[in-house]
Design a protein around this motif. Structure first.
Motif, PDB file in Angstrom:
ATOM      1  N   GLY A 179     -81.640  85.641  -2.093  1.00 11.35           N
ATOM      2  CA  GLY A 179     -82.132  85.459  -3.457  1.00 11.35           C
ATOM      3  C   GLY A 179     -83.504  84.827  -3.429  1.00 11.35           C
ATOM      4  O   GLY A 179     -83.849  84.060  -2.523  1.00 11.35           O
ATOM      5  N   TYR A 180     -84.320  85.151  -4.425  1.00 11.08           N
ATOM      6  CA  TYR A 180     -85.663  84.578  -4.513  1.00 11.08           C
ATOM      7  C   TYR A 180     -85.639  83.162  -5.062  1.00 11.08           C
ATOM      8  O   TYR A 180     -86.561  82.388  -4.840  1.00 11.08           O
ATOM      9  N   THR A 181     -84.588  82.841  -5.806  1.00 13.50           N
ATOM     10  CA  THR A 181     -84.413  81.483  -6.315  1.00 13.50           C
ATOM     11  C   THR A 181     -83.011  81.010  -5.962  1.00 13.50           C
ATOM     12  O   THR A 181     -82.088  81.814  -5.793  1.00 13.50           O
ATOM     13  N   ASP A 182     -82.837  79.712  -5.848  1.00 10.28           N
ATOM     14  CA  ASP A 182     -81.541  79.153  -5.491  1.00 10.28           C
ATOM     15  C   ASP A 182     -80.498  79.486  -6.552  1.00 10.28           C
ATOM     16  O   ASP A 182     -80.745  79.380  -7.765  1.00 10.28           O
ATOM     17  N   GLY A 183     -79.339  79.892  -6.077  1.00 12.17           N
ATOM     18  CA  GLY A 183     -78.240  80.164  -6.980  1.00 12.17           C
ATOM     19  C   GLY A 183     -78.311  81.495  -7.698  1.00 12.17           C
ATOM     20  O   GLY A 183     -77.498  81.755  -8.588  1.00 12.17           O
ATOM     21  N   ASP A 184     -79.259  82.340  -7.338  1.00 14.20           N
ATOM     22  CA  ASP A 184     -79.407  83.641  -8.005  1.00 14.20           C
ATOM     23  C   ASP A 184     -79.673  84.700  -6.943  1.00 14.20           C
ATOM     24  O   ASP A 184     -80.802  85.099  -6.719  1.00 14.20           O
ATOM     25  N   ASP A 185     -78.623  85.163  -6.278  1.00 13.69           N
ATOM     26  CA  ASP A 185     -78.765  86.125  -5.194  1.00 13.69           C
ATOM     27  C   ASP A 185     -79.064  87.516  -5.732  1.00 13.69           C
ATOM     28  O   ASP A 185     -78.505  87.959  -6.741  1.00 13.69           O
ATOM     29  N   VAL A 186     -79.954  88.210  -5.006  1.00  9.57           N
ATOM     30  CA  VAL A 186     -80.285  89.595  -5.313  1.00  9.57           C
ATOM     31  C   VAL A 186     -79.401  90.531  -4.496  1.00  9.57           C
ATOM     32  O   VAL A 186     -78.985  91.589  -4.969  1.00  9.57           O
ATOM     33  N   LEU A 187     -79.113  90.138  -3.247  1.00  7.27           N
ATOM     34  CA  LEU A 187     -78.244  90.921  -2.368  1.00  7.27           C
ATOM     35  C   LEU A 187     -76.949  90.149  -2.129  1.00  7.27           C
ATOM     36  O   LEU A 187     -76.981  88.926  -1.932  1.00  7.27           O
ATOM     37  N   HIS A 188     -75.829  90.884  -2.102  1.00  5.01           N
ATOM     38  CA  HIS A 188     -74.522  90.236  -1.975  1.00  5.01           C
ATOM     39  C   HIS A 188     -73.743  90.882  -0.834  1.00  5.01           C
ATOM     40  O   HIS A 188     -73.263  92.017  -0.950  1.00  5.01           O
ATOM     41  N   ASP A 189     -73.631  90.174   0.286  1.00  8.42           N
ATOM     42  CA  ASP A 189     -72.794  90.620   1.409  1.00  8.42           C
ATOM     43  C   ASP A 189     -73.100  92.068   1.804  1.00  8.42           C
ATOM     44  O   ASP A 189     -72.192  92.910   1.923  1.00  8.42           O
ATOM     45  N   VAL A 190     -74.367  92.364   2.022  1.00  9.73           N
ATOM     46  CA  VAL A 190     -74.787  93.722   2.391  1.00  9.73           C
ATOM     47  C   VAL A 190     -74.687  93.892   3.899  1.00  9.73           C
ATOM     48  O   VAL A 190     -75.194  93.055   4.670  1.00  9.73           O
ATOM     49  N   SER A 191     -74.068  94.972   4.321  1.00  2.90           N
ATOM     50  CA  SER A 191     -74.001  95.320   5.742  1.00  2.90           C
ATOM     51  C   SER A 191     -74.487  96.749   5.910  1.00  2.90           C
ATOM     52  O   SER A 191     -74.105  97.637   5.133  1.00  2.90           O
ATOM     53  N   LEU A 192     -75.341  96.963   6.913  1.00  2.00           N
ATOM     54  CA  LEU A 192     -75.901  98.295   7.133  1.00  2.00           C
ATOM     55  C   LEU A 192     -76.300  98.410   8.600  1.00  2.00           C
ATOM     56  O   LEU A 192     -76.905  97.483   9.155  1.00  2.00           O
ATOM     57  N   THR A 193     -75.974  99.534   9.218  1.00  2.00           N
ATOM     58  CA  THR A 193     -76.358  99.787  10.610  1.00  2.00           C
ATOM     59  C   THR A 193     -77.236 101.031  10.646  1.00  2.00           C
ATOM     60  O   THR A 193     -76.867 102.070  10.103  1.00  2.00           O
ATOM     61  N   VAL A 194     -78.388 100.895  11.297  1.00  2.00           N
ATOM     62  CA  VAL A 194     -79.336 102.014  11.421  1.00  2.00           C
ATOM     63  C   VAL A 194     -79.528 102.296  12.909  1.00  2.00           C
ATOM     64  O   VAL A 194     -80.242 101.578  13.596  1.00  2.00           O
ATOM     65  N   PRO A 195     -78.896 103.337  13.456  1.00  2.00           N
ATOM     66  CA  PRO A 195     -79.078 103.662  14.869  1.00  2.00           C
ATOM     67  C   PRO A 195     -80.516 104.097  15.163  1.00  2.00           C
ATOM     68  O   PRO A 195     -81.239 104.554  14.268  1.00  2.00           O
ATOM     69  N   PRO A 196     -80.964 103.971  16.418  1.00  2.00           N
ATOM     70  CA  PRO A 196     -82.327 104.381  16.774  1.00  2.00           C
ATOM     71  C   PRO A 196     -82.573 105.853  16.441  1.00  2.00           C
ATOM     72  O   PRO A 196     -81.705 106.706  16.653  1.00  2.00           O
ATOM     73  N   GLY A 197     -83.744 106.145  15.911  1.00  2.00           N
ATOM     74  CA  GLY A 197     -84.127 107.511  15.600  1.00  2.00           C
ATOM     75  C   GLY A 197     -83.532 108.061  14.331  1.00  2.00           C
ATOM     76  O   GLY A 197     -83.750 109.229  13.989  1.00  2.00           O
ATOM     77  N   THR A 198     -82.801 107.234  13.591  1.00  2.00           N
ATOM     78  CA  THR A 198     -82.159 107.696  12.356  1.00  2.00           C
ATOM     79  C   THR A 198     -83.110 107.537  11.173  1.00  2.00           C
ATOM     80  O   THR A 198     -83.852 106.558  11.081  1.00  2.00           O
ATOM     81  N   ARG A 199     -83.065 108.497  10.249  1.00  2.00           N
ATOM     82  CA  ARG A 199     -83.828 108.394   9.005  1.00  2.00           C
ATOM     83  C   ARG A 199     -82.847 108.060   7.886  1.00  2.00           C
ATOM     84  O   ARG A 199     -81.983 108.864   7.533  1.00  2.00           O
ATOM     85  N   VAL A 200     -82.990 106.853   7.336  1.00  2.00           N
ATOM     86  CA  VAL A 200     -82.102 106.361   6.291  1.00  2.00           C
ATOM     87  C   VAL A 200     -82.873 106.300   4.978  1.00  2.00           C
ATOM     88  O   VAL A 200     -84.010 105.815   4.941  1.00  2.00           O
ATOM     89  N   ALA A 201     -82.275 106.776   3.916  1.00  2.00           N
ATOM     90  CA  ALA A 201     -82.875 106.696   2.587  1.00  2.00           C
ATOM     91  C   ALA A 201     -82.093 105.695   1.750  1.00  2.00           C
ATOM     92  O   ALA A 201     -80.859 105.774   1.669  1.00  2.00           O
ATOM     93  N   LEU A 202     -82.811 104.724   1.183  1.00  2.00           N
ATOM     94  CA  LEU A 202     -82.207 103.759   0.267  1.00  2.00           C
ATOM     95  C   LEU A 202     -82.513 104.214  -1.149  1.00  2.00           C
ATOM     96  O   LEU A 202     -83.673 104.325  -1.542  1.00  2.00           O
ATOM     97  N   VAL A 203     -81.476 104.510  -1.923  1.00  2.00           N
ATOM     98  CA  VAL A 203     -81.673 104.973  -3.293  1.00  2.00           C
ATOM     99  C   VAL A 203     -80.835 104.110  -4.225  1.00  2.00           C
ATOM    100  O   VAL A 203     -79.939 103.389  -3.802  1.00  2.00           O
ATOM    101  N   GLY A 204     -81.161 104.213  -5.495  1.00  2.00           N
ATOM    102  CA  GLY A 204     -80.420 103.459  -6.490  1.00  2.00           C
ATOM    103  C   GLY A 204     -81.303 103.152  -7.672  1.00  2.00           C
ATOM    104  O   GLY A 204     -82.519 103.372  -7.646  1.00  2.00           O
ATOM    105  N   PRO A 205     -80.737 102.632  -8.739  1.00  2.00           N
ATOM    106  CA  PRO A 205     -81.524 102.323  -9.936  1.00  2.00           C
ATOM    107  C   PRO A 205     -82.493 101.172  -9.685  1.00  2.00           C
ATOM    108  O   PRO A 205     -82.337 100.405  -8.727  1.00  2.00           O
ATOM    109  N   SER A 206     -83.473 101.052 -10.567  1.00  2.00           N
ATOM    110  CA  SER A 206     -84.434  99.951 -10.451  1.00  2.00           C
ATOM    111  C   SER A 206     -83.705  98.620 -10.567  1.00  2.00           C
ATOM    112  O   SER A 206     -82.801  98.464 -11.389  1.00  2.00           O
ATOM    113  N   GLY A 207     -84.113  97.670  -9.719  1.00  2.00           N
ATOM    114  CA  GLY A 207     -83.485  96.359  -9.739  1.00  2.00           C
ATOM    115  C   GLY A 207     -82.212  96.263  -8.930  1.00  2.00           C
ATOM    116  O   GLY A 207     -81.537  95.224  -8.955  1.00  2.00           O
ATOM    117  N   ALA A 208     -81.893  97.320  -8.191  1.00  2.00           N
ATOM    118  CA  ALA A 208     -80.653  97.306  -7.409  1.00  2.00           C
ATOM    119  C   ALA A 208     -80.788  96.505  -6.127  1.00  2.00           C
ATOM    120  O   ALA A 208     -79.782  96.197  -5.484  1.00  2.00           O
TER     121      ALA A 208
END
Length: 593
Positions: free
Chosen positions: A364-393
């Motif tokens: 989170g950018y400020t204390d007590g206000d997290d933007v990301l919550h328990d995010v887990s992601l694995t990107v193997p070498p040479g992989t092309r990953v696209a992150l999509v979603g609505p604005s503010g996600a």
């Protein structure tokens, strides 16, 4: 005496206008000691030259006192021609060395100012990006403009003048003590007034000047934000509110300006009274001593002239010490970045591979206000990953975490098993690069702008990098090719061309992992598609995390991660996610309508 009543609120309150710290007394003293140690040779030369100039200035009073002494003793053979010759020589020496003092003082001031500018710049660019973003443009702008300007005046004049005043005053006191010891003691009559006046002033001035500087930073922040967001302000009818905010901050700032003016309006008359008291006490006490036969007329004449000369260095010291109160505040604001210790990283932390992992990350950018919550992601070498979603996600935030720009509040982000937050920044940049929507063109040639990524690159490599991002066509059409001056004062590049320059830098930097945050957003869809096709050859074999709003970018990715409300809610290929008929499928259908 006419003054302005001091403000009723706490003088230190405006400091809360900025999130960048203001250096404490210990930090400021350490910085001053470093400057003096670094320039001790130049400072010693300045003191030596000033000593010669001051000693030469004492010759006149000494000769005049001798002439008066001879005349009062009834000596008819006064060697006036010899006295005039000696005075002329002393005046010439004083003039020459005074000029040298001014020149050497100005040079010393500029060298010290250059050191401060460089130190601030080097330390600022090493700060975590989040710290600078939270500080805001107003505070940063006021530090690199107003504070530097105030310091420039102090370094060019106040520091040399103070050195001159201290040496001058010390030598005059010594000469007065040798010539007429009682008169040296009579100077002490004015000491209580100086001490009381100075204590009163200097107990109030630092906090007042600090608040004045913080108030100006608040004004600059308000005006800068209003100008930058001018269209938004106009579209939402916020003009009156922004004007009211600016007016309120300007009023607070001007109150502090008036308060510091009131302080000076009290202090400067005290200084003038001190001058009058010094001369008066010397003449009265010296006159009594002459009448009683305890001192000669010649001694009184020389001593009175020395006392008269003493008022000048005392005035210089007090006047420029006051100027240094303003400069001290500016210096404290500049060296405040020293109190933010950027993570140095552990040189022993090295990646053992190229896989990128985020494990249960919260941020989170400020204390007590997290933007990301328990995010887990694995990107193997040479992989092309696209992150999509609505604005503010949280897509761009996650991208910055994967690029090592931010450190997670909890959880870890690793590259080849090594935690990015513990790795030295320079090492992270060799492996991972971030290209976002904001691209800066530096003042200089196209070649200089490209070589920021790899200084040793030859022209053939530069042209190859430009060709890789479809920029060689317009670059070769420039009148001077790679030598064409761009940026402020040179050729103004369009946002699309500036973006191509940034992508060409990326090609030259040659990292194995890339985070692209809408890296082609400033190009029209057809040009963006063409550029992405060209970049595909360059990006082949690299790990790519692409943050995209144009879903054709996601369509070409190996893996698509859908972000919603700070969480990864879907993960898979385009076909898999469309078949799952979830959030991504909804986005895909709405994008194709």
């Amino acid at each position: 005496m006419i003054g302005v009543a001091p403000p009723s609120y706490d003088p230190a309150a405006p400091e809360s206008a900025t999130t960048l710290p203001v250096g404490g007394p210990a930090t400021v003293r350490r910085c001053v000691r470093e400057l003096l140690r670094r320039h001790r040779g130049a400072l010693a030369l300045l003191v030596a030259v000033n000593t010669v100039a001051v000693v030469a200035s004492m010759v006149g009073p000494y000769l005049l006192g001798g002439l008066v002494e001879d005349l009062s003793a009834g000596d008819r053979e006064v060697h006036l021609d010899r006295a005039v010759s000696l005075f002329a020589v002393a005046l010439a020496v004083q003039t020459l060395f005074t000029r040298m003092v001014r020149v050497r003082g100005a040079v010393l001031g500029e060298e010290m100012l250059a050191d401060l500018r460089e130190d601030f710049l080097v330390r600022s660019v090493k700060l975590p990006p989040g710290v600078l973003e939270r500080a805001g443009t107003g505070d940063l702008l006021s530090r690199v403009t107003t504070d530097i300007d105030r310091l420039a005046n102090a370094m060019r004049e106040a520091v040399p003048e103070l050195a001159i005043g201290v040496v001058w005053g010390g030598l005059l006191l010594g000469a007065l003590t040798v010539t007429a010891p009682p008169l040296a003691l009579s100077v002490l009559v004015a000491l209580p007034l100086v001490v009381v006046g100075s204590r009163w002033y200097f107990r109030r001035a630092p906090s007042a000047y600090r608040s004045e500087a913080a108030g100006y930073a608040a004004v600059a922040a308000s005006l800068t934000e209003t100008v930058d967001a001018g269209r938004t302000v106009e579209a939402h009818g916020l003009g009156a509110r922004r004007v009211a905010l600016s007016d309120r901050r300007i009023q607070e700032w001007t109150r502090w300006e008036r308060y510091t003016l009131w302080l000076r309006s009290v202090f400067y008359p005290v200084v003038n009274m001190t001058h009058a008291l010094v001369i008066g006490s010397v003449l009265v006490i010296g006159g009594v001593f002459v009448l009683r036969g305890w001192m000669s007329v010649g001694q009184l004449t020389t001593g009175a002239l020395f006392a008269q000369m003493l008022t000048e260095p005392v005035g210089i010291v007090l006047r420029w010490y006051d100027e240094l109160q303003v400069a001290q505040v500016s210096l404290a604001r500049l060296v405040g970045v020293r109190e933010i210790e950027p993570a140095a990283g552990d040189e022993r932390v090295r990646p053992a591979g190229r896989d990128v992992r985020a494990e249960e990350v919260r941020f989170g950018y400020t204390d007590g206000d997290d933007v990301l919550h328990d995010v887990s992601l694995t990107v193997p070498p040479g992989t092309r990953v696209a992150l999509v979603g609505p604005s503010g996600a949280g897509k761009s935030t996650l991208g910055r975490l994967l690029a090592g720009i931010y450190a997670p509040r909890s959880g870890v982000v690793t590259l080849g098993g090594a935690e990015l937050a513990r790795m030295p920044t320079e090492r992270v940049r060799r492996h991972v690069a971030l290209v976002n929507q904001e691209h800066h063109v530096f003042v200089g040639s196209v070649r200089d702008n490209l070589r920021l990524a790899r200084p040793e690159a030859g022209d053939d490599e530069l042209w190859s990098a430009l060709a890789a991002v479809d920029a060689d066509g317009w670059a070769r059409a420039l009148d001077e090719g790679l030598d064409t001056e761009v940026g402020s004062g040179g050729l103004a590049l369009t946002p699309a061309r500036a973006q191509q320059i940034a992508l060409a830098r990326l090609v030259l930097a040659d990292p194995h992992t890339l985070v692209l945050d809408e890296a082609t957003s400033l190009l029209d869809p057809r040009a963006a598609r063409h550029l992405e096709s060209s970049l595909a050859k360059v990006l082949k074999g690299r790990t790519v995390v692409a943050i995209a709003h144009r879903l054709h970018t996601a369509h070409d990715a190996d893996v698509i991660a859908v972000a919603e409300n700070g969480r990864i809610t879907e993960l898979g290929s385009h076909d898999e996610l469309v078949a799952a008929d979830g959030a991504y499928a909804a986005l895909w259908r709405s994008w194709h309508r």
